[in-house]
Scaffold this motif. Structure first.
Motif, PDB file in Angstrom:
ATOM      1  N   TRP A  55      35.637 -21.784  -9.021  1.00 29.81           N
ATOM      2  CA  TRP A  55      36.467 -21.893  -7.814  1.00 29.81           C
ATOM      3  C   TRP A  55      35.891 -21.041  -6.690  1.00 29.81           C
ATOM      4  O   TRP A  55      35.924 -21.422  -5.521  1.00 29.81           O
ATOM      5  CB  TRP A  55      37.911 -21.498  -8.092  1.00 29.81           C
ATOM      6  N   ARG A  56      35.346 -19.878  -7.027  1.00 34.62           N
ATOM      7  CA  ARG A  56      34.720 -19.040  -5.993  1.00 34.62           C
ATOM      8  C   ARG A  56      33.477 -19.716  -5.416  1.00 34.62           C
ATOM      9  O   ARG A  56      33.175 -19.553  -4.237  1.00 34.62           O
ATOM     10  CB  ARG A  56      34.387 -17.662  -6.555  1.00 34.62           C
ATOM     11  N   ALA A  57      32.755 -20.454  -6.251  1.00 33.06           N
ATOM     12  CA  ALA A  57      31.596 -21.201  -5.759  1.00 33.06           C
ATOM     13  C   ALA A  57      32.045 -22.286  -4.783  1.00 33.06           C
ATOM     14  O   ALA A  57      31.391 -22.509  -3.757  1.00 33.06           O
ATOM     15  CB  ALA A  57      30.818 -21.809  -6.926  1.00 33.06           C
ATOM     16  N   ALA A  73      28.858 -32.477  -4.775  1.00 36.39           N
ATOM     17  CA  ALA A  73      28.690 -31.186  -5.434  1.00 36.39           C
ATOM     18  C   ALA A  73      30.002 -30.409  -5.449  1.00 36.39           C
ATOM     19  O   ALA A  73      30.331 -29.768  -6.455  1.00 36.39           O
ATOM     20  CB  ALA A  73      27.601 -30.378  -4.737  1.00 36.39           C
ATOM     21  N   LEU A  74      30.763 -30.471  -4.361  1.00 33.09           N
ATOM     22  CA  LEU A  74      32.065 -29.792  -4.341  1.00 33.09           C
ATOM     23  C   LEU A  74      32.995 -30.387  -5.399  1.00 33.09           C
ATOM     24  O   LEU A  74      33.714 -29.657  -6.079  1.00 33.09           O
ATOM     25  CB  LEU A  74      32.708 -29.904  -2.958  1.00 33.09           C
ATOM     26  N   ALA A 111      23.861 -27.147  -3.595  1.00 31.84           N
ATOM     27  CA  ALA A 111      23.954 -28.510  -3.056  1.00 31.84           C
ATOM     28  C   ALA A 111      25.121 -28.622  -2.082  1.00 31.84           C
ATOM     29  O   ALA A 111      25.006 -29.265  -1.033  1.00 31.84           O
ATOM     30  CB  ALA A 111      24.112 -29.520  -4.187  1.00 31.84           C
ATOM     31  N   ALA A 112      26.233 -28.000  -2.423  1.00 36.26           N
ATOM     32  CA  ALA A 112      27.427 -28.087  -1.578  1.00 36.26           C
ATOM     33  C   ALA A 112      27.220 -27.398  -0.237  1.00 36.26           C
ATOM     34  O   ALA A 112      27.847 -27.769   0.754  1.00 36.26           O
ATOM     35  CB  ALA A 112      28.624 -27.480  -2.309  1.00 36.26           C
ATOM     36  N   ARG A 113      26.345 -26.430  -0.193  1.00 37.87           N
ATOM     37  CA  ARG A 113      26.091 -25.737   1.079  1.00 37.87           C
ATOM     38  C   ARG A 113      25.302 -26.601   2.056  1.00 37.87           C
ATOM     39  O   ARG A 113      25.329 -26.360   3.253  1.00 37.87           O
ATOM     40  CB  ARG A 113      25.343 -24.433   0.812  1.00 37.87           C
ATOM     41  N   HIS A 153      34.770 -22.159  -2.955  1.00 37.35           N
ATOM     42  CA  HIS A 153      35.199 -21.416  -1.766  1.00 37.35           C
ATOM     43  C   HIS A 153      33.990 -20.986  -0.924  1.00 37.35           C
ATOM     44  O   HIS A 153      33.964 -21.184   0.293  1.00 37.35           O
ATOM     45  CB  HIS A 153      36.016 -20.198  -2.204  1.00 37.35           C
ATOM     46  N   ALA A 154      32.982 -20.407  -1.576  1.00 38.22           N
ATOM     47  CA  ALA A 154      31.809 -19.915  -0.854  1.00 38.22           C
ATOM     48  C   ALA A 154      31.036 -21.060  -0.195  1.00 38.22           C
ATOM     49  O   ALA A 154      30.558 -20.920   0.925  1.00 38.22           O
ATOM     50  CB  ALA A 154      30.896 -19.149  -1.809  1.00 38.22           C
ATOM     51  N   ALA A 155      30.927 -22.184  -0.887  1.00 39.06           N
ATOM     52  CA  ALA A 155      30.203 -23.327  -0.319  1.00 39.06           C
ATOM     53  C   ALA A 155      30.925 -23.866   0.912  1.00 39.06           C
ATOM     54  O   ALA A 155      30.286 -24.199   1.913  1.00 39.06           O
ATOM     55  CB  ALA A 155      30.046 -24.420  -1.364  1.00 39.06           C
ATOM     56  N   ILE A 156      32.235 -23.938   0.835  1.00 41.02           N
ATOM     57  CA  ILE A 156      33.004 -24.418   1.994  1.00 41.02           C
ATOM     58  C   ILE A 156      32.890 -23.424   3.136  1.00 41.02           C
ATOM     59  O   ILE A 156      32.628 -23.801   4.282  1.00 41.02           O
ATOM     60  CB  ILE A 156      34.477 -24.651   1.620  1.00 41.02           C
ATOM     61  N   ALA A 157      33.068 -22.149   2.846  1.00 42.74           N
ATOM     62  CA  ALA A 157      33.040 -21.120   3.891  1.00 42.74           C
ATOM     63  C   ALA A 157      31.665 -21.029   4.551  1.00 42.74           C
ATOM     64  O   ALA A 157      31.569 -20.812   5.757  1.00 42.74           O
ATOM     65  CB  ALA A 157      33.429 -19.766   3.307  1.00 42.74           C
ATOM     66  N   SER A 158      30.595 -21.224   3.780  1.00 43.78           N
ATOM     67  CA  SER A 158      29.251 -21.089   4.345  1.00 43.78           C
ATOM     68  C   SER A 158      28.915 -22.200   5.328  1.00 43.78           C
ATOM     69  O   SER A 158      28.130 -22.003   6.236  1.00 43.78           O
ATOM     70  CB  SER A 158      28.208 -21.057   3.233  1.00 43.78           C
ATOM     71  N   GLY A 159      29.496 -23.366   5.140  1.00 45.69           N
ATOM     72  CA  GLY A 159      29.198 -24.477   6.033  1.00 45.69           C
ATOM     73  C   GLY A 159      30.362 -24.883   6.893  1.00 45.69           C
ATOM     74  O   GLY A 159      30.314 -25.915   7.546  1.00 45.69           O
TER      75      GLY A 159
END
Length: 116
Positions: free
Chosen positions: A89-91, A65-66, A52-54, A93-99
């Motif tokens: 926390w990695r999720a 979601a974040l 969802a965060a992506r 990080h990954a969601a922020i980095a992907s978008g």
């Protein structure tokens, strides 16, 4: 002139459809994550909230979601589940980095979650 107006109309239509998809997919994944959390499936909740965060767009459920992912990370840390906290926390990080983009405002959050 007509060709430019038609091209602009098509562009607006395509962008509108993409925005609608972002909102629908983010809401769907957020709901799935909430359902997983209600039955105690924290890994499932993490997975769906990350998805969802992506799907970040103004008005979409990505920000919510974040927040849920960060809350899960803090709760896992408070419960002594370091591994679960790190995965959450990695999720984030990954969601922020992907978008992440120039105008997304996620840069400070990305630096903050890089330590996890």
């Amino acid at each position: 002139m007509r060709a430019a107006a038609a091209a602009l109309g098509v562009l607006c239509l395509v962008l509108g459809l993409l925005y609608a998809r972002c909102r629908v997919e983010a809401a769907r994944e957020l709901a799935r994550g909430d359902a997983a959390e209600r039955i105690g499936d924290l890994e499932g909740a993490r997975l769906h909230w990350r998805r969802a965060a992506r799907w970040r767009a103004p008005g979409a459920a990505g920000g919510t979601a974040l927040e849920r992912l960060a809350g899960l990370a803090r709760a896992r840390d408070a419960a002594g589940d370091r591994e679960g906290a790190v995965r959450a926390w990695r999720a984030v990080h990954a969601a922020i980095a992907s978008g992440d983009g120039i105008f997304s405002g996620g840069h400070a959050e990305l630096r903050r979650t890089s330590a996890a």
